[in-house]
Design a protein around this motif. Structure first.
Motif, PDB file in Angstrom:
ATOM      1  N   PRO A   1       0.813  -1.226   0.000  1.00  0.00           N
ATOM      2  CA  PRO A   1       0.000   0.000   0.000  1.00  0.00           C
ATOM      3  C   PRO A   1       0.843   1.271   0.000  1.00  0.00           C
ATOM      4  N   ASN A   2       2.030   1.202   0.576  1.00  0.00           N
ATOM      5  CA  ASN A   2       2.894   2.384   0.592  1.00  0.00           C
ATOM      6  C   ASN A   2       3.408   2.720  -0.806  1.00  0.00           C
ATOM      7  N   PHE A   3       3.621   1.680  -1.625  1.00  0.00           N
ATOM      8  CA  PHE A   3       4.026   1.923  -3.014  1.00  0.00           C
ATOM      9  C   PHE A   3       2.895   2.613  -3.770  1.00  0.00           C
ATOM     10  N   ALA A   4       1.666   2.173  -3.509  1.00  0.00           N
ATOM     11  CA  ALA A   4       0.511   2.808  -4.147  1.00  0.00           C
ATOM     12  C   ALA A   4       0.399   4.273  -3.720  1.00  0.00           C
ATOM     13  N   LYS A   5       0.627   4.518  -2.433  1.00  0.00           N
ATOM     14  CA  LYS A   5       0.574   5.894  -1.934  1.00  0.00           C
ATOM     15  C   LYS A   5       1.676   6.736  -2.567  1.00  0.00           C
ATOM     16  N   SER A   6       2.869   6.146  -2.690  1.00  0.00           N
ATOM     17  CA  SER A   6       3.982   6.858  -3.314  1.00  0.00           C
ATOM     18  C   SER A   6       3.685   7.158  -4.780  1.00  0.00           C
ATOM     19  N   TRP A   7       3.020   6.211  -5.454  1.00  0.00           N
ATOM     20  CA  TRP A   7       2.680   6.412  -6.864  1.00  0.00           C
ATOM     21  C   TRP A   7       1.746   7.610  -7.013  1.00  0.00           C
ATOM     22  N   ILE A   8       0.755   7.708  -6.150  1.00  0.00           N
ATOM     23  CA  ILE A   8      -0.172   8.844  -6.181  1.00  0.00           C
ATOM     24  C   ILE A   8       0.560  10.133  -5.828  1.00  0.00           C
ATOM     25  N   ASN A   9       1.433  10.069  -4.832  1.00  0.00           N
ATOM     26  CA  ASN A   9       2.177  11.264  -4.414  1.00  0.00           C
ATOM     27  C   ASN A   9       3.078  11.789  -5.531  1.00  0.00           C
ATOM     28  N   THR A  10       3.586  10.878  -6.355  1.00  0.00           N
ATOM     29  CA  THR A  10       4.517  11.258  -7.422  1.00  0.00           C
ATOM     30  C   THR A  10       3.807  11.665  -8.703  1.00  0.00           C
ATOM     31  N   ASN A  11       2.750  10.948  -9.057  1.00  0.00           N
ATOM     32  CA  ASN A  11       2.152  11.096 -10.389  1.00  0.00           C
ATOM     33  C   ASN A  11       0.844  11.873 -10.435  1.00  0.00           C
ATOM     34  N   VAL A  12       0.271  12.160  -9.268  1.00  0.00           N
ATOM     35  CA  VAL A  12      -1.017  12.854  -9.241  1.00  0.00           C
ATOM     36  C   VAL A  12      -0.949  14.162  -8.457  1.00  0.00           C
TER      37      VAL A  12
ATOM     38  N   LEU B   1      -6.713  -6.741  -9.278  1.00  0.00           N
ATOM     39  CA  LEU B   1      -7.708  -6.128  -8.395  1.00  0.00           C
ATOM     40  C   LEU B   1      -7.082  -5.575  -7.118  1.00  0.00           C
ATOM     41  N   PRO B   2      -6.197  -6.310  -6.421  1.00  0.00           N
ATOM     42  CA  PRO B   2      -5.559  -5.709  -5.238  1.00  0.00           C
ATOM     43  C   PRO B   2      -4.785  -4.431  -5.561  1.00  0.00           C
ATOM     44  N   ALA B   3      -4.158  -4.375  -6.735  1.00  0.00           N
ATOM     45  CA  ALA B   3      -3.443  -3.159  -7.130  1.00  0.00           C
ATOM     46  C   ALA B   3      -4.414  -1.997  -7.297  1.00  0.00           C
ATOM     47  N   MET B   4      -5.550  -2.259  -7.930  1.00  0.00           N
ATOM     48  CA  MET B   4      -6.564  -1.222  -8.107  1.00  0.00           C
ATOM     49  C   MET B   4      -7.105  -0.758  -6.757  1.00  0.00           C
ATOM     50  N   GLN B   5      -7.330  -1.698  -5.865  1.00  0.00           N
ATOM     51  CA  GLN B   5      -7.855  -1.348  -4.540  1.00  0.00           C
ATOM     52  C   GLN B   5      -6.873  -0.485  -3.759  1.00  0.00           C
ATOM     53  N   ASN B   6      -5.586  -0.813  -3.832  1.00  0.00           N
ATOM     54  CA  ASN B   6      -4.592  -0.021  -3.105  1.00  0.00           C
ATOM     55  C   ASN B   6      -4.468   1.390  -3.673  1.00  0.00           C
ATOM     56  N   LEU B   7      -4.554   1.528  -4.992  1.00  0.00           N
ATOM     57  CA  LEU B   7      -4.527   2.870  -5.583  1.00  0.00           C
ATOM     58  C   LEU B   7      -5.774   3.657  -5.195  1.00  0.00           C
ATOM     59  N   GLN B   8      -6.920   2.982  -5.179  1.00  0.00           N
ATOM     60  CA  GLN B   8      -8.158   3.647  -4.766  1.00  0.00           C
ATOM     61  C   GLN B   8      -8.053   4.117  -3.320  1.00  0.00           C
ATOM     62  N   ASN B   9      -7.502   3.277  -2.457  1.00  0.00           N
ATOM     63  CA  ASN B   9      -7.336   3.660  -1.051  1.00  0.00           C
ATOM     64  C   ASN B   9      -6.394   4.850  -0.914  1.00  0.00           C
ATOM     65  N   ALA B  10      -5.340   4.868  -1.738  1.00  0.00           N
ATOM     66  CA  ALA B  10      -4.403   5.989  -1.689  1.00  0.00           C
ATOM     67  C   ALA B  10      -5.080   7.282  -2.142  1.00  0.00           C
ATOM     68  N   LEU B  11      -5.925   7.191  -3.155  1.00  0.00           N
ATOM     69  CA  LEU B  11      -6.692   8.366  -3.585  1.00  0.00           C
ATOM     70  C   LEU B  11      -7.654   8.816  -2.494  1.00  0.00           C
ATOM     71  N   ASN B  12      -8.309   7.853  -1.856  1.00  0.00           N
ATOM     72  CA  ASN B  12      -9.235   8.190  -0.772  1.00  0.00           C
ATOM     73  C   ASN B  12      -8.507   8.914   0.358  1.00  0.00           C
ATOM     74  N   ASP B  13      -7.317   8.428   0.693  1.00  0.00           N
ATOM     75  CA  ASP B  13      -6.539   9.053   1.767  1.00  0.00           C
ATOM     76  C   ASP B  13      -6.135  10.480   1.415  1.00  0.00           C
ATOM     77  N   ALA B  14      -6.018  10.745   0.102  1.00  0.00           N
ATOM     78  CA  ALA B  14      -5.658  12.093  -0.355  1.00  0.00           C
ATOM     79  C   ALA B  14      -6.888  12.941  -0.648  1.00  0.00           C
ATOM     80  N   SER B  15      -8.067  12.435  -0.256  1.00  0.00           N
ATOM     81  CA  SER B  15      -9.348  13.129  -0.477  1.00  0.00           C
ATOM     82  C   SER B  15      -9.650  13.337  -1.959  1.00  0.00           C
TER      83      SER B  15
END
Length: 371
Positions: A90-101, A132-146
């Motif tokens: 999940p931290n990789f997913a969060k990092s991906w959002i932090n870097t690319n979004v 599916l787990p990858a999609m869920q982790n990215l969705q959770n990272a987006l949710n955490d970033a509002s």
């Protein structure tokens, strides 16, 4: 009669307003090339067209920055190779959002993240299981970033996920995907994200090269094909393929999941043994498809609306492997001129509107004169 014509004019103007407000024409911006123009030049090119959305296969920061404050919707993607890491960490997913979004949004109008491309038909069971787990982790990272309600997460499928596509009303998913496909559709439904698919009438024609099939694929005059179950006559392959996807979704209880056409197009050039590629055919397919979308007619099973459709492609990609047709689908040359006029320029759109308005006024004036 005057009242009737006036009503038709008002109805037409309302249709024009609706068509303007719905950004359903997008384009794919591939980068497997060594001769692409600077992103800033591409951003200006896009703003001179009626293209309202751009799909990237990755998340090139230079392109995302160049599209800032243009209002153009941007689809970014993760590589297939990133899926295992996104699924397990999940931290990789969060990092991906932090870097690319986060550095770009909302100035850059990122609307969708696609996790991988055609994973379900890749024959890589490890990737398929972790999608599916990858999609869920990215969705959770987006949710955490509002951003969960603002940027959607999905994946892109080939038409190969269907076991049956003819007739359209019998469209169904390959049962070998079983609970994996059901899980993806449950994710789409729960998060309001689209089911993205790549229908290509071009490939349908390659497997059946009769002249009547070519006309059916190019939206040209033809006898049509009747769905024996519904008795609906289909007049083009695009509608038939999209409705087959709708039927497959409906058969699994997900008819309300939005369909997005992530890729569709027609190459203008190919190898000597390629059947179908030509400037004439590419112009006919893309130009007639754009006109079909602008008509807002929809498909027989989804009438009255146009599915978001991303044309393939913005430019040729001279480094892509495979047959020559894989490198020859660009609607624009890298010098920013058109390969052919597919009807994407804003001048074409304005000309079409005023031609239609002129025709309505001619009818109106003739009715007034003869009444």
């Amino acid at each position: 009669m005057v009242v009737t014509v006036a009503f038709l004019l008002l109805s037409f103007l309302q249709t024009v307003k609706i068509a303007n407000s719905q950004s359903f024409i997008g384009i794919n911006y591939g980068q497997v090339a060594d001769n692409l123009p600077p992103p800033s030049s591409t951003a200006k090119l896009l703003q001179s067209t009626s293209i309202q959305k751009v799909r990237l296969y990755g998340s090139d920061p230079a392109i995302i920055k160049a599209l800032a404050n243009t209002g153009i919707g941007i689809v970014i993607g993760t590589a297939n190779g990133d899926i295992p890491g996104l699924a397990s960490d999940p931290n990789f997913a969060k990092s991906w959002i932090n870097t690319n979004v986060l550095p770009f949004y909302p100035a850059s109008n990122i609307i969708l993240i696609t996790v991988g491309n055609e994973v379900m038909t890749s024959n890589d069971q490890n990737l398929i299981n972790k999608l599916l787990p990858a999609m869920q982790n990215l969705q959770n990272a987006l949710n955490d970033a509002s951003l969960g309600g603002k940027i959607k997460v999905s994946t892109v499928h080939s038409m190969g996920v269907l076991k049956q596509s003819q007739p359209p009303s019998s469209g169904s998913f390959d049962p070998s995907y079983g609970d994996l496909m059901k899980g993806l559709l449950e994710f789409n439904s729960a998060n309001g994200s689209p089911f993205a698919i790549n229908p290509y009438p071009y490939f349908a024609y390659r497997s059946d090269t009769r002249p009547e099939t070519l006309a059916f694929c190019l939206f040209q005059p033809n006898a049509g094909r009747i769905d024996g179950n519904t008795k609906i006559k289909y007049m083009n392959m695009f509608d038939a393929q999209v409705d087959a996807v709708y039927s497959a979704l409906n058969s699994m209880g997900f008819k309300n999941v939005e369909i997005v056409v992530a890729e569709t197009g027609w190459p203008y050039k190919g190898d000597d043994n390629d059947v179908g590629p030509s400037i004439e055919n590419a112009k006919a397919y893309n130009g007639n498809l754009i006109s079909h979308l602008r008509s807002m007619v929809g498909t027989p099973l989804m009438p009255g609306k146009s599915v978001d459709t991303y044309l393939f492609a913005l430019y040729d990609e001279d480094l892509k492997p495979g047959p020559g047709s894989e490198r020859s689908s660009g609607l624009f040359k890298t010098d920013l001129t058109m390969v052919y006029d597919g009807g994407l320029s804003t001048s074409n759109q304005v000309r079409t509107k005023f031609t239609c308005i002129s025709l309505v006024f001619r009818v109106f004036n003739s009715q007034v004169f003869y009444s």
